[in-house]
Design a protein around this motif. Structure first.
Motif, PDB file in Angstrom:
ATOM      1  N   CYS A 160      -0.584   7.350  -5.121  1.00  0.00           N
ATOM      2  CA  CYS A 160      -0.884   6.784  -3.797  1.00  0.00           C
ATOM      3  C   CYS A 160      -2.252   6.111  -3.766  1.00  0.00           C
ATOM      4  O   CYS A 160      -3.189   6.539  -4.443  1.00  0.00           O
ATOM      5  CB  CYS A 160      -0.865   7.897  -2.745  1.00  0.00           C
ATOM      6  SG  CYS A 160       0.779   8.496  -2.392  1.00  0.00           S
ATOM      7  N   ASP A 161      -2.367   5.074  -2.950  1.00  0.00           N
ATOM      8  CA  ASP A 161      -3.655   4.425  -2.716  1.00  0.00           C
ATOM      9  C   ASP A 161      -4.449   5.171  -1.644  1.00  0.00           C
ATOM     10  O   ASP A 161      -5.667   5.113  -1.616  1.00  0.00           O
ATOM     11  CB  ASP A 161      -3.438   2.984  -2.211  1.00  0.00           C
ATOM     12  CG  ASP A 161      -2.552   2.184  -3.140  1.00  0.00           C
ATOM     13  OD1 ASP A 161      -2.996   1.928  -4.273  1.00  0.00           O
ATOM     14  OD2 ASP A 161      -1.419   1.860  -2.736  1.00  0.00           O
ATOM     15  N   LEU A 162      -3.710   5.822  -0.764  1.00  0.00           N
ATOM     16  CA  LEU A 162      -4.344   6.436   0.407  1.00  0.00           C
ATOM     17  C   LEU A 162      -3.690   7.791   0.704  1.00  0.00           C
ATOM     18  O   LEU A 162      -2.463   7.896   0.733  1.00  0.00           O
ATOM     19  CB  LEU A 162      -4.174   5.512   1.630  1.00  0.00           C
ATOM     20  CG  LEU A 162      -4.640   6.050   2.972  1.00  0.00           C
ATOM     21  CD1 LEU A 162      -6.168   6.172   3.009  1.00  0.00           C
ATOM     22  CD2 LEU A 162      -4.168   5.140   4.110  1.00  0.00           C
ATOM     23  N   LEU A 200       0.829  -1.204   0.000  1.00  0.00           N
ATOM     24  CA  LEU A 200       0.000   0.000   0.000  1.00  0.00           C
ATOM     25  C   LEU A 200       0.869   1.261   0.000  1.00  0.00           C
ATOM     26  O   LEU A 200       1.793   1.368   0.801  1.00  0.00           O
ATOM     27  CB  LEU A 200      -0.857  -0.028   1.265  1.00  0.00           C
ATOM     28  CG  LEU A 200      -1.776   1.143   1.527  1.00  0.00           C
ATOM     29  CD1 LEU A 200      -2.927   1.118   0.538  1.00  0.00           C
ATOM     30  CD2 LEU A 200      -2.309   1.061   2.952  1.00  0.00           C
ATOM     31  N   LYS A 201       0.555   2.179  -0.916  1.00  0.00           N
ATOM     32  CA  LYS A 201       1.342   3.414  -0.966  1.00  0.00           C
ATOM     33  C   LYS A 201       0.486   4.544  -0.387  1.00  0.00           C
ATOM     34  O   LYS A 201      -0.632   4.789  -0.858  1.00  0.00           O
ATOM     35  CB  LYS A 201       1.725   3.700  -2.416  1.00  0.00           C
ATOM     36  CG  LYS A 201       2.789   4.765  -2.552  1.00  0.00           C
ATOM     37  CD  LYS A 201       3.495   4.659  -3.890  1.00  0.00           C
ATOM     38  CE  LYS A 201       4.439   5.831  -4.125  1.00  0.00           C
ATOM     39  NZ  LYS A 201       5.281   6.175  -2.992  1.00  0.00           N
ATOM     40  N   ASP A 226       4.467   8.315   3.432  1.00  0.00           N
ATOM     41  CA  ASP A 226       5.390   9.438   3.232  1.00  0.00           C
ATOM     42  C   ASP A 226       4.707  10.671   3.814  1.00  0.00           C
ATOM     43  O   ASP A 226       3.517  10.880   3.602  1.00  0.00           O
ATOM     44  CB  ASP A 226       5.644   9.652   1.736  1.00  0.00           C
ATOM     45  CG  ASP A 226       6.391   8.469   1.132  1.00  0.00           C
ATOM     46  OD1 ASP A 226       7.216   7.867   1.843  1.00  0.00           O
ATOM     47  OD2 ASP A 226       6.126   8.137  -0.043  1.00  0.00           O
ATOM     48  N   VAL A 227       5.482  11.495   4.529  1.00  0.00           N
ATOM     49  CA  VAL A 227       4.881  12.638   5.241  1.00  0.00           C
ATOM     50  C   VAL A 227       5.306  13.940   4.582  1.00  0.00           C
ATOM     51  O   VAL A 227       6.495  14.154   4.328  1.00  0.00           O
ATOM     52  CB  VAL A 227       5.300  12.614   6.731  1.00  0.00           C
ATOM     53  CG1 VAL A 227       4.729  13.812   7.468  1.00  0.00           C
ATOM     54  CG2 VAL A 227       4.830  11.314   7.384  1.00  0.00           C
ATOM     55  N   PHE A 228       4.318  14.803   4.308  1.00  0.00           N
ATOM     56  CA  PHE A 228       4.605  16.077   3.645  1.00  0.00           C
ATOM     57  C   PHE A 228       3.970  17.238   4.414  1.00  0.00           C
ATOM     58  O   PHE A 228       2.766  17.211   4.699  1.00  0.00           O
ATOM     59  CB  PHE A 228       4.008  16.098   2.229  1.00  0.00           C
ATOM     60  CG  PHE A 228       4.512  15.026   1.328  1.00  0.00           C
ATOM     61  CD1 PHE A 228       5.708  15.177   0.644  1.00  0.00           C
ATOM     62  CD2 PHE A 228       3.790  13.848   1.153  1.00  0.00           C
ATOM     63  CE1 PHE A 228       6.176  14.175  -0.209  1.00  0.00           C
ATOM     64  CE2 PHE A 228       4.257  12.845   0.312  1.00  0.00           C
ATOM     65  CZ  PHE A 228       5.446  13.010  -0.366  1.00  0.00           C
ATOM     66  N   ASP A 229       4.755  18.254   4.721  1.00  0.00           N
ATOM     67  CA  ASP A 229       4.202  19.536   5.175  1.00  0.00           C
ATOM     68  C   ASP A 229       3.846  20.293   3.890  1.00  0.00           C
ATOM     69  O   ASP A 229       4.738  20.614   3.088  1.00  0.00           O
ATOM     70  CB  ASP A 229       5.250  20.296   5.986  1.00  0.00           C
ATOM     71  CG  ASP A 229       4.728  21.653   6.482  1.00  0.00           C
ATOM     72  OD1 ASP A 229       3.712  22.135   5.946  1.00  0.00           O
ATOM     73  OD2 ASP A 229       5.364  22.227   7.384  1.00  0.00           O
ATOM     74  N   VAL A 230       2.567  20.591   3.696  1.00  0.00           N
ATOM     75  CA  VAL A 230       2.145  21.177   2.415  1.00  0.00           C
ATOM     76  C   VAL A 230       2.756  22.573   2.198  1.00  0.00           C
ATOM     77  O   VAL A 230       2.782  23.063   1.068  1.00  0.00           O
ATOM     78  CB  VAL A 230       0.610  21.235   2.277  1.00  0.00           C
ATOM     79  CG1 VAL A 230       0.016  19.845   2.217  1.00  0.00           C
ATOM     80  CG2 VAL A 230      -0.027  22.058   3.391  1.00  0.00           C
ATOM     81  N   ALA A 231       3.251  23.184   3.260  1.00  0.00           N
ATOM     82  CA  ALA A 231       3.901  24.494   3.109  1.00  0.00           C
ATOM     83  C   ALA A 231       5.149  24.393   2.242  1.00  0.00           C
ATOM     84  O   ALA A 231       5.581  25.372   1.632  1.00  0.00           O
ATOM     85  CB  ALA A 231       4.277  25.058   4.478  1.00  0.00           C
TER      86      ALA A 231
END
Lengths: 334, 161
Positions: free
Chosen positions: B61-63, B16-17, B45-50
């Motif tokens: 991504c699946d999720l 699962l991605k 994978d974690v992203f700060d949208v800033a």
């Protein structure tokens, strides 16, 4: 600009890119609403560029018969100079617009009865705000750097005043003279005086987010017209013994305090429909709660209720929340 | 009792991605995200949208998991709003999860920024994996409530994937 209101509205709608809710009185546009439920971010020009916003606001400045104008949630930052032409306005909503000050363009709007300035970056209130002698409804909440509201002292016609999430600490003495107030909303405020009793028309009273507030002002129980009290996120460890004298109460939020018991006088709250006792220190629930005749909604989550103790039997018409739901949003198919 | 991450039986082949997107002004949401990542059965994978996010990465991504505070007048945090205004990926085969912070536990009606996010993700044909979470983060974070919800997300992951 000698152009009809209908032509101006056409131009506005073209620049906004969609129909804009409005109302006519003859050939004059008297109401305009730059928000819509079906717009993702609510404000119809919130995502427009600064120059597009300026053009639209300039056009609105020509609708000189406007009485109601809603500009909420549009991130306007400022108003154009010709906005001062809208002096017939009775209702003006400037909430959530990143305004750094109360716009000087509204200085002569003497017909205002409703003014919404919440969720901006206002740091100082100008003296002219005190000249709105007809003003009945004023919201200033969430201007977190606003430290003084002294300019409001002459506004004795106010029926609703929202000072939530400001940096005031104490309620200015002049507010106790606003005896027409029906709604008063405060945050992080303590040291109320007995003059609170002069606000005898209050029906909705909130004072929240005050870590040093351990008990409610004694004068509160003299406000017999109260229908709703929200005193959540304080440090209340007791309620006044005569709390039940507030027999008109329909909603009470005591969420996130330090209450270990409730006064028996609350059994007299025969009109109470909603009671939020979540996140207190109650080890048991008093029997009288189950006998409140119109109680529809009771929240008791995050209390150290003794699981072995007797729990009152609630009527099937009462929703009892022993655990707070993940959301109150309706979830399809759940 | 939550199973340990290693026991998560829902591993697809390929696995699962997932991507977790958040915005944070004063660090509370960032703290929550750190806790969530520790307890989730998957490793997104974690992203700060800033900092900007490559939308083609998200499209693979699946999720997608979204975490955002509520600001102002039931508005999104500015970084999340800017992200969402430009987010135009077709989510028709993808699931999403939402957690919002800064929401007073007292109203029995929907309140906060979550409906904005949710509406946009549904417009993009995404499928909501499980019940979203509103967290009241002022003045203290309700960690127990968060943990219960992460269990709920894990259970939904197990059932779906």
């Amino acid at each position: 600009m000698n152009v009809s209101d209908r032509t101006i509205l056409e131009q506005i709608e073209r620049k906004v890119g969609r129909p804009v809710p409005h109302r006519w009185n003859g050939e004059r546009c008297v109401e305009l609403d730059l928000t819509a439920e079906d717009s993702l971010f609510s404000g119809l020009i919130r995502r427009h560029s600064p120059s597009e916003k300026d053009e639209i606001m300039q056009l609105i400045g020509h609708l000189t018969a406007l009485k109601h104008l809603n500009l909420r949630r549009n991130k306007l930052h400022q108003l154009p100079a010709n906005f001062e032409n809208l002096s017939e306005l009775e209702q003006l909503n400037l909430g959530s617009n990143y305004l750094g000050s109360v716009p000087p363009e509204i200085r002569h709007f003497q017909q205002l009865k409703y003014l919404q300035l919440a969720n901006n970056d206002i740091t100082i209130l100008p003296e002219f705000i005190g000249s709105y002698r007809q003003l009945e409804y004023l919201t200033l909440h969430k201007n977190i750097n606003l430290k003084s509201v002294d300019a409001l002292a002459p506004l004795t016609s106010l029926k609703s005043l929202n000072l939530y999430f400001l940096n005031l600490v104490r309620l200015p003495a002049f507010v106790y003279r606003f005896n027409r107030l029906v709604t008063l909303t405060l945050w992080n405020m303590r040291d109320f005086t007995d003059d609170l009793a002069t606000l005898g028309n209050l029906e909705y009273f909130s004072v929240c987010g005050t870590p040093s507030l351990r008990e409610l002002p004694p004068a509160l129980t003299q406000l017999k017209k109260l229908r709703m009290i929200r005193v959540f996120q304080n440090s209340l460890d007791r309620l006044p013994g005569d709390f039940g004298e507030l027999e008109n109460l329909e909603q009470i939020s005591l969420y996130q305090n330090q209450l270990t018991q409730l006064p028996e006088s609350m059994a007299r709250l025969q009109k109470l429909k909603k009671l939020n006792l979540g996140w207190n220190r109650l080890a048991r629930l008093p029997e009288f709660i189950a006998r409140l005749p119109v109680l529809e909604w009771l929240a008791v989550f995050e209390n150290p209720l003794d699981p072995a103790g007797e729990s009152p039997r609630f009527a099937p018409t009462t929703t009892v929340l022993r655990e707070w739901p993940f959301t109150t949003l309706a979830v399809p198919g759940k | 009792m939550s199973p340990q991450p290693s026991s998560f039986p829902g591993q697809k082949n390929p696995p699962l991605k997932a991507a977790l997107l958040y915005s944070s002004q004063h660090g509370k949401t960032r703290k929550v995200v750190a806790q969530v990542v520790k307890q989730l059965w998957i490793a997104p994978d974690v992203f700060d949208v800033a900092n900007g996010v490559d939308h083609t990465t998200l499209a693979a991504c699946d999720l997608l998991l979204f975490f955002t505070p509520t600001y102002g007048d039931e508005e999104l945090h500015e970084d999340m709003e800017n992200f969402l205004a430009n987010f135009n990926v077709n989510l028709s085969t993808r699931c999403f999860v939402i957690c919002e912070l800064g929401n007073y536990y007292g109203y029995d009606f929907a309140f906060g920024a979550m409906p904005i996010l949710r509406r946009r993700l549904l417009e993009l044909n995404g499928t909501e994996l499980c019940t979203p979470l509103s967290l009241d983060s002022l003045p203290k974070l309700n960690w127990a409530h968060l943990t219960r919800w992460i269990d709920h997300v894990n259970q939904a992951l197990h059932e779906r994937f």
